[in-house]
Design a protein around this motif. Structure first.
Motif, PDB file in Angstrom:
ATOM      1  N   VAL A   6       7.660 -19.178  22.171  1.00 37.27           N
ATOM      2  CA  VAL A   6       8.547 -19.121  21.076  1.00 37.27           C
ATOM      3  C   VAL A   6       9.840 -19.124  21.872  1.00 37.27           C
ATOM      4  O   VAL A   6      10.372 -18.316  22.594  1.00 37.27           O
ATOM      5  N   HIS A   7      10.322 -20.275  21.402  1.00 35.11           N
ATOM      6  CA  HIS A   7      11.560 -20.942  22.063  1.00 35.11           C
ATOM      7  C   HIS A   7      13.030 -19.898  21.068  1.00 35.11           C
ATOM      8  O   HIS A   7      13.613 -19.183  21.305  1.00 35.11           O
ATOM      9  N   TYR A   8      12.746 -20.048  19.783  1.00 32.54           N
ATOM     10  CA  TYR A   8      14.104 -19.459  19.014  1.00 32.54           C
ATOM     11  C   TYR A   8      13.410 -18.262  18.067  1.00 32.54           C
ATOM     12  O   TYR A   8      12.502 -19.356  17.000  1.00 32.54           O
ATOM     13  N   ALA A   9      13.441 -17.567  17.392  1.00 28.36           N
ATOM     14  CA  ALA A   9      13.247 -16.967  15.705  1.00 28.36           C
ATOM     15  C   ALA A   9      14.234 -16.660  15.397  1.00 28.36           C
ATOM     16  O   ALA A   9      15.053 -16.291  15.860  1.00 28.36           O
ATOM     17  N   GLU A  10      13.896 -17.196  13.979  1.00 26.71           N
ATOM     18  CA  GLU A  10      15.138 -16.851  12.737  1.00 26.71           C
ATOM     19  C   GLU A  10      14.904 -16.044  11.866  1.00 26.71           C
ATOM     20  O   GLU A  10      13.266 -16.759  11.114  1.00 26.71           O
ATOM     21  N   ILE A  11      15.089 -15.596  11.233  1.00 25.61           N
ATOM     22  CA  ILE A  11      14.519 -14.171  10.042  1.00 25.61           C
ATOM     23  C   ILE A  11      15.515 -14.659   8.994  1.00 25.61           C
ATOM     24  O   ILE A  11      16.792 -14.029   9.020  1.00 25.61           O
ATOM     25  N   ALA A  40      18.895 -12.994  12.661  1.00 25.35           N
ATOM     26  CA  ALA A  40      18.555 -12.045  11.557  1.00 25.35           C
ATOM     27  C   ALA A  40      19.736 -12.742  10.822  1.00 25.35           C
ATOM     28  O   ALA A  40      21.204 -12.394  10.961  1.00 25.35           O
ATOM     29  N   ILE A  41      19.498 -12.515   9.510  1.00 26.04           N
ATOM     30  CA  ILE A  41      20.069 -12.921   7.943  1.00 26.04           C
ATOM     31  C   ILE A  41      19.802 -12.152   7.073  1.00 26.04           C
ATOM     32  O   ILE A  41      18.442 -11.667   7.435  1.00 26.04           O
ATOM     33  N   THR A  86      11.634 -14.581   5.272  1.00 23.27           N
ATOM     34  CA  THR A  86      11.982 -15.426   6.049  1.00 23.27           C
ATOM     35  C   THR A  86      11.564 -15.603   6.824  1.00 23.27           C
ATOM     36  O   THR A  86      12.494 -15.206   7.760  1.00 23.27           O
ATOM     37  N   VAL A  87      10.538 -16.114   7.622  1.00 27.87           N
ATOM     38  CA  VAL A  87      10.505 -16.375   9.294  1.00 27.87           C
ATOM     39  C   VAL A  87      10.151 -17.442   9.717  1.00 27.87           C
ATOM     40  O   VAL A  87       9.079 -18.157   9.589  1.00 27.87           O
ATOM     41  N   TYR A  88      10.954 -17.934  10.605  1.00 26.20           N
ATOM     42  CA  TYR A  88      10.781 -19.902  11.404  1.00 26.20           C
ATOM     43  C   TYR A  88      11.141 -18.692  12.716  1.00 26.20           C
ATOM     44  O   TYR A  88      11.201 -18.308  13.401  1.00 26.20           O
ATOM     45  N   CYS A  89       9.484 -19.816  13.346  1.00 26.50           N
ATOM     46  CA  CYS A  89       9.852 -20.177  14.593  1.00 26.50           C
ATOM     47  C   CYS A  89       9.403 -21.090  15.340  1.00 26.50           C
ATOM     48  O   CYS A  89       9.221 -21.904  14.153  1.00 26.50           O
ATOM     49  N   LEU A  90       9.891 -21.519  16.085  1.00 22.94           N
ATOM     50  CA  LEU A  90       9.892 -22.959  17.018  1.00 22.94           C
ATOM     51  C   LEU A  90       8.576 -22.693  18.180  1.00 22.94           C
ATOM     52  O   LEU A  90      10.360 -22.099  19.530  1.00 22.94           O
ATOM     53  N   ALA A  91       7.696 -22.695  18.168  1.00 24.53           N
ATOM     54  CA  ALA A  91       6.833 -22.820  19.604  1.00 24.53           C
ATOM     55  C   ALA A  91       6.711 -23.552  20.061  1.00 24.53           C
ATOM     56  O   ALA A  91       6.879 -24.802  20.101  1.00 24.53           O
TER      57      ALA A  91
END
Length: 320
Positions: A149-154, A193-194, A209-214
């Motif tokens: 996972v390069h990047y994860a945003e929640i 995180a937001i 909501t969880v966004y991941c760029l895998a």
């Protein structure tokens, strides 16, 4: 013979501390309430604890240390604030007490029970991250178990009514702590995180909501299965935790990459996970899933600690 339960104390007689007390009294297998600690003599939490026969003090940490039964207390939950926790922890560590931190102070290692509790059973202080972290980091971990996972945003959206003075005073710590834990526990290369305090009436349940760029080439079916398995694991101690819809996927091509600050332009598989957390309504309303998941995670960790203590005592022949 059956062993006696391990007495625990809760510092913080607000919503989180009171809900945790009720969970311990109703559902704990290895724990019992040894003390409820606050600083407001008129707080509902202290009054409720007294009615239930729990020893109380309105003198804060010093009052706890002065209680006659403090010598029997092995585990203390801190449900106050990040600023107060450093002082509390210093005094408790001098007495060899195991501390479970429900503030964003992050003195001890970040712990999400389904992800890494077993790695920190000997830690004198563990940090329960944040409500958003407890809800979303398992999903980031579920993806990172399958693909890089390069990047994860929640994004954690909670009812404004469920955000008390402690939550509001620690917004900056919430975002910073959760972002770091997304990396250290979730396994992402970078995290963000937001938190959104939703003023809607009637209040809405916690939504995350969880966004991941895998990495490119990640297996969608494997990710979908990993997410479902992780959701079931969290539901073992937070029954109201659920996926709101199927995991969503989007292929980000090299021709139209995402520009991520700090990482640059990246392509790969975008994974979107949508969650809802309904509280058990032990003390707090059902919409306050953000508080319920914190107290449930803390109780799960303490039960594991206490069960380990009991097993060790049994092995030494110290059964009571």
């Amino acid at each position: 013979m059956k062993q006696a339960r391990i007495p625990v104390a809760i510092i913080g007689s607000g919503n989180i501390g009171t809900d945790l007390m009720i969970k311990i009294m109703r559902h704990a297998q290895y724990l019992e309430m040894g003390a409820m600690v606050g600083i407001d003599p008129a707080s509902d939490g202290l009054a409720r604890a007294a009615r239930l026969g729990v020893p109380t003090t309105a003198e804060g940490i010093d009052g706890l240390l002065a209680l006659p039964n403090f010598k029997d207390i092995r585990i203390v939950f801190d449900a106050t604030s990040a600023g107060a926790h450093a002082r509390h922890n210093e005094k408790l560590q001098a007495h060899g007490v195991q501390v479970i931190d429900l503030t964003p102070a992050a003195i001890g290692p970040y712990v999400v029970p389904v992800v890494n509790l077993e790695q920190h059973l000997n830690a004198p202080n563990i940090n329960m991250v944040t409500c958003g972290g407890q809800a979303t980091i398992p999903m980031v971990r579920a993806v990172s178990q399958v693909a890089k996972v390069h990047y994860a945003e929640i994004v954690a959206s909670i009812a404004s009514k469920s955000a008390g003075p402690g939550t509001r005073a620690n917004i900056d710590e919430f975002t910073e702590t959760t972002s770091r834990a997304i990396v250290e526990v979730g396994g992402a290369r970078q995290g963000k995180a937001i938190i959104v305090l939703n003023p809607a009436e009637p209040p809405l349940m916690m939504r995350d909501t969880v966004y991941c760029l895998a990495e490119e080439g990640a297996d969608e079916n494997a990710i979908r299965a990993s997410v479902a398995e992780m959701a079931r694991a969290v539901q073992a101690y937070v029954p109201g935790y659920r996926l709101k819809q199927e995991v969503q996927f989007e292929r980000i091509t090299a021709e139209r990459p995402l520009n991520i600050p700090g990482l640059g332009r990246l392509s790969g598989l975008k994974v979107s996970v949508f969650l809802e957390v309904e509280g058990a309504a032990h003390y707090l309303p059902a919409y306050a899933g953000n508080l319920d998941i914190m107290t449930s995670a803390a109780l799960s960790a303490a039960e594991r600690f206490a069960g380990r203590h009991q097993a060790q005592a049994a092995a030494r022949g110290e059964q009571k």
